[in-house]
Design a protein around this motif. Structure first.
Motif: not given
Length: 338
Positions: A227, A255, A259, A264, A268, A271-272, A275, A278-279
């Motif tokens: 993360h 996030l 999540t 994380w 992943d 994908d993170r 995210d 997109d946020y």
């Protein structure tokens, strides 16, 4: 850096033990360098916050400044003299600032904090910063680090910035100072929030609470969690664009709160990152990114904030985009390019 700050704390205690200057507590590391994700590994500034408590015969009273911007919470630190006659009767070697004649006080006792670091009745950030820098320089020769490191003070009006170097390594450190709100992880600090911050204005800071969040997440994360690498990668990737590091950090905290940290891991990672992208897009289109700490009632219990911070109106980190259509158009353009 932590060892150096601990040594400074010890010597501050010795030097200031019988003075009427603020009492300096153990420094707290804040910001990306202490949270483990600094986007500029070769140009890291280690920021620490030094809590201050009032000296003998004084008290601090925090007053919220209700004027000005609603996106920031500013305070003033009113310094008030307290009666110490009882302590004097018990053998304390101190005259009461309230009840002894001024002539006797001038002759037999150092001036009060009101006469040294205040403007009127309020603690002055710039006067405090100058005193702080003088103290850092004066104490340095007594520290073990002074035998193999060289100290250089750097210009600063509202903090004490310096670098230490031994010829091979250099560490740049910024010592901010502040007053804790009650027994919480929220402080009012010397860190400026606007282009011009008045000398007696102390903005509320949530840096300690945010660092506590990162520590809490680290305690919950599995050993293979990426993360922090994810946050570090994205913030470094977008350096040079108009999005501040704090913007990306705020999105990341939301996030991470939504999540579970077990998602994380390495598999992943992409994908993170998507995210976060997109946020960011969602916040740009709505021109709104809520502050993570202020107005948030459900935080991990390891993070302690005052009740009025929990119930305050949530500031919009993208307030400037809401107010300036050109800035919003530029941000959308840069997002598409990013």
């Amino acid at each position: 850096v932590t060892e150096l700050m601990d040594n400074y704390t010890i010597f501050f205690g010795h030097v200031l033990s019988n003075s009427f200057y603020p009492v300096l507590q153990q420094a707290i590391g804040v910001g990306s360098a202490f949270e483990g994700w600094s986007p500029r590994e070769q140009d890291v500034i280690y920021r620490v916050l030094v809590p201050m408590t009032p000296p003998r015969g004084h008290s601090f009273h925090l007053e919220l400044d209700t004027a000005g911007q609603r996106q920031v919470r500013n305070f003033r630190v009113r310094v008030q003299l307290e009666c110490t006659c009882t302590r004097e009767q018990q053998g304390d070697n101190m005259l009461c600032f309230l009840h002894h004649p001024e002539e006797e006080l001038r002759r037999n006792q150092d001036p009060s904090l009101l006469d040294t670091l205040c403007t009127g009745s309020y603690l002055d950030v710039q006067k405090t910063a100058r005193w702080f820098c003088q103290l850092v320089r004066a104490v340095w020769p007594a520290l073990p680090q002074s035998h193999s490191w060289h100290l250089t003070l750097l210009p600063s009006r509202r903090s004490c910035q310096f670098k230490v170097t031994n010829g091979e390594e250099t560490f740049r450190i910024e010592m901010l100072f502040g007053v804790r709100r009650d027994d919480s992880d929220v402080f009012v600090s010397s860190e400026p929030r606007e282009i011009y911050t008045p000398r007696t204005t102390w903005p509320e800071t949530y840096a300690v609470a945010e660092t506590q969040l990162f520590k809490y997440i680290a305690s919950e994360a599995p050993p293979d969690s990426l993360h922090l690498k994810c946050l570090q990668f994205f913030t470094r990737f977008q350096l040079g664009f108009c999005f501040s590091t704090y913007t990306i950090k705020t999105i990341f905290m939301y996030l991470l709160n939504a999540t579970p940290v077990i998602f994380w891991s390495r598999r992943d990672f992409v994908d993170r990152l998507l995210d976060i992208r997109d946020y960011l897009y969602l916040c740009l289109t709505t021109k709104r990114l809520n502050h993570f700490i202020v107005g948030k009632r459900r935080l991990p219990r390891e993070i302690n904030v005052p009740p009025d911070v929990e119930t305050a109106m949530i500031p919009n980190v993208f307030h400037h985009l809401e107010q300036d259509s050109d800035a919003h158009s530029q941000a959308m353009y840069e997002f598409r390019f990013l």
